[in-house]
Design a protein around this motif. Structure first.
Motif, PDB file in Angstrom:
ATOM      1  N   GLN A 104       0.807  -1.218   0.000  1.00 15.72           N
ATOM      2  CA  GLN A 104       0.000   0.000   0.000  1.00 15.72           C
ATOM      3  C   GLN A 104       0.843   1.273   0.000  1.00 15.72           C
ATOM      4  N   ASN A 105       2.149   1.136   0.213  1.00 16.46           N
ATOM      5  CA  ASN A 105       3.031   2.302   0.191  1.00 16.46           C
ATOM      6  C   ASN A 105       3.700   2.504  -1.161  1.00 16.46           C
ATOM      7  N   LEU A 106       3.466   1.590  -2.093  1.00 17.94           N
ATOM      8  CA  LEU A 106       4.109   1.665  -3.404  1.00 17.94           C
ATOM      9  C   LEU A 106       3.269   2.491  -4.379  1.00 17.94           C
ATOM     10  N   THR A 107       3.922   3.071  -5.355  1.00 22.42           N
ATOM     11  CA  THR A 107       3.228   3.780  -6.431  1.00 22.42           C
ATOM     12  C   THR A 107       3.249   2.904  -7.678  1.00 22.42           C
ATOM     13  N   TYR A 108       2.087   2.575  -8.187  1.00 25.18           N
ATOM     14  CA  TYR A 108       1.974   1.648  -9.305  1.00 25.18           C
ATOM     15  C   TYR A 108       1.759   2.422 -10.607  1.00 25.18           C
ATOM     16  N   THR A 109       2.608   2.148 -11.575  1.00 27.69           N
ATOM     17  CA  THR A 109       2.511   2.802 -12.883  1.00 27.69           C
ATOM     18  C   THR A 109       2.109   1.766 -13.925  1.00 27.69           C
ATOM     19  N   PHE A 110       0.944   1.978 -14.537  1.00 29.76           N
ATOM     20  CA  PHE A 110       0.423   1.059 -15.533  1.00 29.76           C
ATOM     21  C   PHE A 110       0.781   1.554 -16.936  1.00 29.76           C
ATOM     22  N   SER A 111       0.883   0.624 -17.857  1.00 30.66           N
ATOM     23  CA  SER A 111       1.091   1.004 -19.259  1.00 30.66           C
ATOM     24  C   SER A 111      -0.187   1.637 -19.801  1.00 30.66           C
ATOM     25  N   ASN A 112      -0.068   2.339 -20.911  1.00 34.89           N
ATOM     26  CA  ASN A 112      -1.241   3.010 -21.488  1.00 34.89           C
ATOM     27  C   ASN A 112      -2.352   2.018 -21.803  1.00 34.89           C
ATOM     28  N   GLN A 113      -1.985   0.844 -22.304  1.00 35.55           N
ATOM     29  CA  GLN A 113      -2.953  -0.204 -22.599  1.00 35.55           C
ATOM     30  C   GLN A 113      -2.821  -1.280 -21.530  1.00 35.55           C
ATOM     31  N   LYS A 114      -3.762  -1.269 -20.595  1.00 37.53           N
ATOM     32  CA  LYS A 114      -3.699  -2.260 -19.509  1.00 37.53           C
ATOM     33  C   LYS A 114      -3.927  -3.657 -20.064  1.00 37.53           C
ATOM     34  N   ARG A 115      -3.071  -4.586 -19.662  1.00 39.97           N
ATOM     35  CA  ARG A 115      -3.161  -5.956 -20.155  1.00 39.97           C
ATOM     36  C   ARG A 115      -4.106  -6.783 -19.297  1.00 39.97           C
ATOM     37  N   ASN A 116      -4.819  -7.719 -19.941  1.00 39.59           N
ATOM     38  CA  ASN A 116      -5.621  -8.690 -19.215  1.00 39.59           C
ATOM     39  C   ASN A 116      -4.693  -9.712 -18.556  1.00 39.59           C
ATOM     40  N   LEU A 117      -5.215 -10.403 -17.565  1.00 42.45           N
ATOM     41  CA  LEU A 117      -4.436 -11.417 -16.851  1.00 42.45           C
ATOM     42  C   LEU A 117      -5.261 -12.686 -16.663  1.00 42.45           C
ATOM     43  N   ILE A 118      -4.648 -13.827 -16.973  1.00 45.82           N
ATOM     44  CA  ILE A 118      -5.226 -15.132 -16.645  1.00 45.82           C
ATOM     45  C   ILE A 118      -4.170 -15.900 -15.854  1.00 45.82           C
ATOM     46  N   VAL A 119      -4.517 -16.346 -14.655  1.00 44.27           N
ATOM     47  CA  VAL A 119      -3.604 -17.149 -13.833  1.00 44.27           C
ATOM     48  C   VAL A 119      -4.218 -18.529 -13.662  1.00 44.27           C
ATOM     49  N   ILE A 120      -3.466 -19.554 -14.072  1.00 45.77           N
ATOM     50  CA  ILE A 120      -3.947 -20.939 -14.004  1.00 45.77           C
ATOM     51  C   ILE A 120      -3.093 -21.694 -12.996  1.00 45.77           C
ATOM     52  N   TYR A 121      -3.724 -22.130 -11.919  1.00 43.31           N
ATOM     53  CA  TYR A 121      -3.050 -22.962 -10.928  1.00 43.31           C
ATOM     54  C   TYR A 121      -3.318 -24.428 -11.261  1.00 43.31           C
ATOM     55  N   LEU A 122      -2.251 -25.183 -11.496  1.00 43.31           N
ATOM     56  CA  LEU A 122      -2.376 -26.609 -11.808  1.00 43.31           C
ATOM     57  C   LEU A 122      -2.142 -27.421 -10.534  1.00 43.31           C
ATOM     58  N   GLU A 123      -3.145 -28.144 -10.126  1.00 34.56           N
ATOM     59  CA  GLU A 123      -3.065 -28.895  -8.881  1.00 34.56           C
ATOM     60  C   GLU A 123      -1.951 -29.943  -8.903  1.00 34.56           C
TER      61      GLU A 123
END
Length: 594
Positions: A121-140
């Motif tokens: 919460q103390n960090l400053t986050y800089t996003f790219s102009n085109q925000k990318r989608n994210l898919i995270v797949i956890y394989l059991e």
């Protein structure tokens, strides 16, 4: 009479010790080496209720323990020998599950968090102009050794291994003692801190766990992402629904929610491991969810976890060839299903703007029966379509703690210190804690920490800078979300008792802020109650409720911006009763608007 009582108590002690011994043998057979924290967490979370096979196995072990103890006791004539053998058996069981080490480490405090923890919460986050989608797949339970073990006749995960060799993949994915079950993998990969159990605090599962912690899905949600997590089994198992929903996931679905939303896939016809959805059906519903998310003009972040390769309920998909419950065939099937899903994904119009992070949640628990003597086992991982902003940097060793900052960097998001919590980005040169400390890290993570305790207690740092950044338009709709901004809070039933809310605000040229509340005040024995709303030390309004009011009530309060001190807003709620220490108000939503 006294002698008979002694005989009964000695025999009972003897039976209990044998039951513990046989249950330990069964546990090691299924899970390998387990530790007291994992046992406490899983018992609290109802792991035995998740699988009839597990429950039956432990019931048989208990019966065998009772029968063996009674039979053995017939040959022991003196109670002192029964007590001696019982004591030895119990001490052995406690040693095997690490109870003595657990007690020791609970009395020793580490300085790891003071030295290495980076407050997200103390960090400053800089996003790219085109925000990318994210898919995270956890394989059991999918580990790299399924591809490279010399004890296997063939590579069981050819598609996964091919992706690891041709795409971004990180070497040295190690598992520490406390990271060998799914709940730990979820917490650590999302929040970059370990998942620990406290007997003294008595928390069960995720329900009141790490409420004051900031995890990376919250950063994405705060910056306009649609966030979804999907699990094919019960989402309320281990209170995962409460954890996910209070840490940045707007939509959380398990088997019940999936069946309601996607009736074309009835659970009865698509059942897999642990009475949940099969991975085949899960992938199909994930596809539908992704298509729905893509209809919006907002970026999305979707995570999901497979289940069919979870011991001991291996499930072979209908479209896969092989023998049901055969581990090799089930692992091959998991590899094929993932490959088919990724092939579909690459054909979608949103794929070029999407980063896909694939990783195992942990290695298979215990000694893998396919290669029981192998010790150097590693977890699979690879990334498709990472942002080119951060090229790969060489690393030799890392853990699930390092996933969170790496995911953010893979999306092209920069945040200054290249670290997040106890995690260090694998797309930066900064050493991971495992590289820096070696396996001393494992010991330090087992110790107690005052900072860690602050993540889950109701008392948190009163400095506004330690509170999650609250932009205009933020809406808090759950008690867990509200509590993160509170200097003091306590939840009783569906109400949050709190005394102060703390926010950091952006620069604004607006003349006032609009504070919208939905609330209900507990009247107790009084017919009328008044609560003063104080903004940065000045009364801005009074909430009055009588027993004739139909609750909950709504109210909008204008707060002049000249009351803001260095863009910080402290909201206090003062009760008219002198003995009241906090505001008994059940807030359903809170919204700040310019």
């Amino acid at each position: 009479m006294k002698q008979s009582l002694k005989n009964i108590l000695s025999l009972l002690f003897f039976i209990i010790s044998f039951v513990c011994l046989f249950v330990l043998i069964q546990t090691k057979h299924i899970w390998g080496n387990v530790y007291i924290e994992q046992i406490l967490i899983n018992l609290a979370d109802g792991v035995l209720q998740a699988s009839n096979k597990l429950l039956l196995g432990y019931a048989i072990s208990a019966v065998l323990g009772i029968v063996s103890a009674i039979a053995f006791s017939l040959f022991i004539k003196q109670n002192k020998y029964l007590v001696l053998i019982s004591s030895f058996c119990l001490a052995f069981c406690l040693y095997q599950i690490g109870i003595f080490s657990y007690i020791f480490h609970k009395t020793v405090y580490t300085k790891l968090y003071e030295q290495e923890y980076i407050y997200p919460q103390n960090l400053t986050y800089t996003f790219s102009n085109q925000k990318r989608n994210l898919i995270v797949i956890y394989l059991e339970s999918i580990e790299e050794n399924y591809a490279i073990s010399p004890n296997l006749s063939s590579n069981l995960i050819p598609h996964i291994y091919a992706h690891m060799k041709t795409h971004l993949s990180f070497e040295g994915f190690r598992q520490l003692k406390h990271q060998d079950f799914t709940a730990a993998a979820m917490v650590e990969s999302l929040c970059a801190v370990p998942y620990k159990h406290s007997i003294l605090k008595g928390h069960t599962g995720y329900q009141n766990y790490l409420a004051n912690l900031v995890c990376y899905p919250e950063i994405l949600e705060q910056n306009g992402y649609q966030t979804v997590f999907i699990k094919g089994a019960d989402i309320d198992f281990a209170k995962a629904n409460l954890f996910f929903s209070s840490h940045g996931f707007q939509t959380v679905m398990g088997k019940t929610e999936l069946e309601q939303k996607y009736p074309a896939y009835p659970l009865k016809e698509n059942k897999g491991a642990f009475s949940g959805y099969s991975d085949e059906a899960l992938y199909e519903m994930v596809k539908l969810e992704l298509l729905n998310l893509n209809k919006s003009n907002k970026p999305f972040a979707l995570g999901f976890i497979t289940l069919d390769t979870h011991t001991p309920d291996y499930h072979l998909g209908k479209s896969c060839t092989g023998t049901p419950f055969n581990k090799e065939d089930v692992v091959r099937c998991a590899d094929t299903l993932l490959a088919n899903f990724l092939d579909w994904l690459k054909e979608q119009p949103f794929y070029s703007d999407t980063t896909v992070f694939v990783l195992g949640d942990h290695i298979e628990t215990g000694n893998n029966s396919l290669y029981p003597k192998e010790k150097n086992r590693k977890i699979v991982n690879f990334v498709l379509n990472p942002s080119p902003v951060f090229p790969e940097k060489p690393h030799t060793a890392f853990t699930t703690l390092d996933i969170a900052p790496t995911v953010l960097n893979a999306l092209g998001i920069s945040f200054g210190q290249n670290g997040f919590g106890l995690g260090r980005s694998l797309l930066q040169e900064k050493q991971t804690l495992l590289e820096k400390m070696g396996y001393k890290l494992e010991t330090e993570l087992m110790k107690s920490s005052k900072i860690y305790d602050s993540f889950e207690t109701v008392k948190i740092n009163t400095e506004p800078s330690y509170h999650l950044y609250a932009p205009f338009g933020l809406e808090l709709s759950t008690t867990a979300e509200i509590s993160r901004f509170a200097t003091y809070s306590n939840k009783i039933l569906d109400a949050v008792f709190l005394s102060e809310l703390s926010f950091s605000l952006p620069e604004t040229s607006a003349n006032s802020l609009s504070l919208s509340l939905k609330y209900k005040i507990m009247l107790a024995s009084k017919n009328k109650r008044s609560i003063k709303v104080v903004a940065n030390g000045q009364i801005v309004d009074t909430l009055v409720v009588t027993n004739k009011d139909i609750q909950p009530l709504s109210k909008t309060i204008a707060i002049p911006t000249n009351l803001l001190n260095q863009n910080k807003l402290l909201l206090n709620f003062e009760d008219e009763e002198p003995l009241a220490y906090s505001l008994p108000i059940g807030i359903l939503s809170l919204k700040l608007n310019p």
